[in-house]
Design an enzyme around this catalytic site. Structure first.
Site, short mmCIF file in Angstrom:
data_model
loop_
_atom_site.label_atom_id
_atom_site.label_comp_id
_atom_site.label_asym_id
_atom_site.label_seq_id
_atom_site.Cartn_x
_atom_site.Cartn_y
_atom_site.Cartn_z
N SER A 123 7.28 3.82 10.13
CA SER A 123 8.59 4.41 10.22
C SER A 123 9.63 3.68 10.03
CB SER A 123 8.78 5.43 11.25
OG SER A 123 9.86 6.11 11.36
N TYR A 153 8.58 6.89 20.47
CA TYR A 153 8.20 6.98 18.98
C TYR A 153 8.50 5.80 18.53
CZ TYR A 153 8.37 8.80 14.37
OH TYR A 153 8.34 8.85 13.10
#
Length: 303
Positions: A177, A190
């Site tokens: 990401s 995350y």
């Protein structure tokens, strides 16, 4: 005069180097395309395939002639996607429901890989987010996210590698990401799991140099998927409050990923805005950027 000759020579050398790099990338892309098209009954395994980027990969790989093994938690959506691929592309599709945040789910996919004749293309796409500080989230919530993003990706990569290396060709894409470049409070777990996938992919690519197996860390930013369909993001109004220009579509992300894979880029950051954000993160300015974005958004932070 000497200084002028120096700068002219430097410029010509830079142009020559750029041309060589471009030629090498084009040659690699041609070799990749030839290897993909010449392989008999190629098989791709995609996790998190029922929607978003995973679904876009499945459709694109089906169009390229890959038979598919589709993995997700939602059986109904898997059935619909599998039927669409069979009818639309004349390929074979196998579906498997598994929750990759659990050891049992990972083991089920490992078993499927071991029982398959071959897996030529692995997309480790399964993932989700639970926004919250480390103290806000429970230990089971934290470890489940780490399991889904990192442990599952590592174990499934390990499972497909022997066959890929033996055949001298294959590809592994790990869904990292833009968050891998942008540490952010309230998303510590995350961001860390995505940072792990980026470094893991870069390191694994070095280990596999010369084997014919390619590895990529795909680092998308804001993308129109089901990722933001959770109460936290709905309450923040992120979909409405951020301009359309910052969002990408899943098929755009996949197109950029496959192009980068063909030319040998290990880290793929799709989209010019995401590339700029990655540079900001690498410069150590992510905290300042988030403060500025939230200040511009009004009283309620969006990121």
């Amino acid at each position: 005069m000497e200084q002028k000759r120096f700068w002219v020579g430097l410029g010509l050398s830079a142009l020559a180097l750029s041309a060589v790099i471009r030629w090498k990338r084009q040659q690699r892309a041609r070799r990749w395309d030839l290897a993909v098209r010449s392989a008999p009954r190629r098989v791709a395994l995609v996790t998190g395939a029922s929607s978003g980027i995973g679904e876009a990969y499945a459709l694109r790989l089906a169009h390229m002639g890959y038979d598919l093994i589709l993995v997700a938690r939602r059986l109904e959506k898997l059935h619909a996607l599998a039927e669409h691929c069979r009818r639309g592309y004349g390929i074979q599709v196998r579906i498997l429901t598994a929750d990759l945040s659990t050891p049992e789910g990972i083991e089920a996919v490992e078993k499927t890989i071991n029982e398959s004749v071959r897996v030529d293309f692995l997309v480790n796409n399964a993932g989700y987010n639970l926004p919250g500080t480390l103290l806000h989230l429970s230990v089971p919530e934290i470890t489940a996210m780490i399991t889904c993003h990192d442990e599952a990706s590592v174990r499934l990569s390990r499972a497909v590698l022997p066959g890929m290396i033996a055949r001298g060709h294959g590809a592994i894409i790990n869904l990292s990401s833009i968050s891998a470049f942008l540490p952010k409070g309230g998303d510590a777990t995350y961001c860390a799991t995505k940072g792990y996938l980026k470094i893991f992919s870069e390191s694994l690519a070095q280990e596999l140099a010369g084997t014919g197996v390619s590895v990529q860390a795909l680092c998308p930013g804001l993308t129109h998927t089901g990722f933001h369909d959770i109460p936290f993001y709905k309450e923040s109004g992120i979909m409405e409050r951020l301009p359309a220009v910052v969002w990408m579509e899943p098929d755009e992300v996949v197109e950029a990923s496959l192009h980068a894979l063909a030319v040998g880029d290990v880290v793929c950051v799709p989209g010019i805005i995401n590339k700029a954000m990655a540079l900001i993160g690498q410069a150590g300015l992510s905290s300042a950027m988030f403060r500025a974005l939230n200040a511009l958004s009004g009283s309620k932070p969006i990121l």
